[in-house]
Design a protein around this motif. Structure first.
Motif, PDB file in Angstrom:
ATOM      1  N   ASP A 120      -4.492   2.082  -7.188  1.00  0.00           N
ATOM      2  CA  ASP A 120      -4.726   3.003  -6.075  1.00  0.00           C
ATOM      3  C   ASP A 120      -5.765   4.065  -6.433  1.00  0.00           C
ATOM      4  O   ASP A 120      -5.811   5.133  -5.828  1.00  0.00           O
ATOM      5  CB  ASP A 120      -3.433   3.663  -5.615  1.00  0.00           C
ATOM      6  N   TRP A 249     -11.103   1.640  -2.815  1.00  0.00           N
ATOM      7  CA  TRP A 249      -9.900   1.877  -3.606  1.00  0.00           C
ATOM      8  C   TRP A 249      -9.491   0.607  -4.336  1.00  0.00           C
ATOM      9  O   TRP A 249      -9.653  -0.500  -3.814  1.00  0.00           O
ATOM     10  CB  TRP A 249      -8.746   2.314  -2.700  1.00  0.00           C
ATOM     11  N   HIS A 252      -3.621  -1.633  -3.818  1.00  0.00           N
ATOM     12  CA  HIS A 252      -2.276  -1.195  -4.203  1.00  0.00           C
ATOM     13  C   HIS A 252      -1.358  -1.446  -3.018  1.00  0.00           C
ATOM     14  O   HIS A 252      -1.772  -1.363  -1.845  1.00  0.00           O
ATOM     15  CB  HIS A 252      -2.286   0.287  -4.583  1.00  0.00           C
ATOM     16  N   SER A 254       0.794   0.317  -1.678  1.00  0.00           N
ATOM     17  CA  SER A 254       1.046   1.464  -0.810  1.00  0.00           C
ATOM     18  C   SER A 254      -0.030   1.649   0.251  1.00  0.00           C
ATOM     19  O   SER A 254       0.151   2.441   1.171  1.00  0.00           O
ATOM     20  CB  SER A 254       1.131   2.742  -1.658  1.00  0.00           C
ATOM     21  N   GLN A 255      -1.151   0.919   0.114  1.00  0.00           N
ATOM     22  CA  GLN A 255      -2.250   1.101   1.060  1.00  0.00           C
ATOM     23  C   GLN A 255      -1.976   0.391   2.377  1.00  0.00           C
ATOM     24  O   GLN A 255      -1.181  -0.551   2.439  1.00  0.00           O
ATOM     25  CB  GLN A 255      -3.547   0.567   0.427  1.00  0.00           C
TER      26      GLN A 255
END
Length: 277
Positions: A120, A249, A252, A254-255
């Motif tokens: 991330d 980025w 990850h 969480s994206q």
């Protein structure tokens, strides 16, 4: 795997930069842009790396909307290599300033930077865009054609904004963004522009450059062609400075992720209020 063509001469670039004598207004613009872009980020970057052509001009720290953080600073364009030896470890943020446009293997360089990102982590890069110095390039092409009947590469090619996003995707970066800022700089004459480029260490960096220095006849013809095409009514000439900003980025979980095709639960017709039967 085929090696990329050698377009730029890193040792020559290092020599040009070592002889700089003027204030670098281009870097000042880039650093101002960088500060604004970082302030818009609601993230903390405890491990950050910044790369640029002059370590002394690079900030020792940065700020986001959330926190202040230190930079590890790294010089680009060393005499023996175009790619600086990247520090070991993972970084939450890597910033490359005014380096990418004179790297022979851009995909390889971006891949190296990606490999140093933490999960991330964010990569940001500022580079000169394809329309930079287009007036000077055209003036020299016209002068060369007039005097010698041919053309020599006297102004380096730069990255086209339409290619920038694809470079980020090729490097395996998620959420890629590429945008451009264009500045018009005015000079009293084409000769004043050429003198400024030399003082900034921005002389011709190409491997395939003419080994015969531009003589007075060629310079005069180029200045005349420049003034005919790109002079304002007050006699001053325009020079385009295009700055491309890239960001991406390291992927990850969480994206944000795109929805799978066919997973929508509401029809487009309903969203648009289409009542046609």
């Amino acid at each position: 795997m085929a090696m990329p063509p050698k377009i730029f001469d890193p040792a020559l670039i290092a020599r040009h930069l070592a002889r700089r004598s003027g204030d670098d207004f281009v870097m000042d613009l880039v650093l101002g842009d960088l500060e604004e872009r970082l302030l818009a980020l609601i993230r903390d970057f405890p491990r950050a790396l910044i790369i640029g052509p002059d370590v002394s001009s690079l900030p020792a720290g940065g700020r986001t909307a959330k926190a202040e953080f230190p930079f590890t600073r790294l010089a680009a364009f060393t005499p023996d290599s175009e790619l600086p030896p990247l520090p070991e470890g993972e970084f939450d943020l890597i910033v490359s300033l005014l380096h990418l446009q004179a790297v022979n293997d851009v995909p390889g360089y971006l891949a190296q930077l990606r490999a140093r990102l933490a999960p991330d982590g964010l990569l940001m890069a500022a580079a000169l865009g394809g329309n930079t110095l287009t007036e000077l390039r055209e003036a020299f092409l016209s002068a060369d054609a007039e005097i010698s009947g041919g053309a020599s590469a006297r102004v380096a090619p730069f990255i086209q904004v339409r290619d920038a996003g694809a470079l980020l995707q090729r490097a395996g970066l998620a959420l890629p963004v590429a945008d451009v800022e264009t500045h018009i700089v005015r000079y009293s004459s084409p000769f004043a522009l050429m003198a400024d480029l030399k003082s900034l260490g921005a002389a011709n960096p190409l491997v395939d450059r003419s080994r015969h220095p531009a003589n007075r006849t060629l310079l005069t013809a180029a200045a005349q062609a420049y003034a005919q095409r790109d002079a304002d009514p007050d006699g001053r000439v325009r020079a385009t400075l295009e700055l491309i900003w890239l960001s991406g980025w390291l992927p990850h979980e969480s994206q944000q992720q795109p929805l799978k095709p066919g997973s929508a639960t509401v029809s487009m017709a309903k969203v648009l209020g289409n009542k046609a039967k």
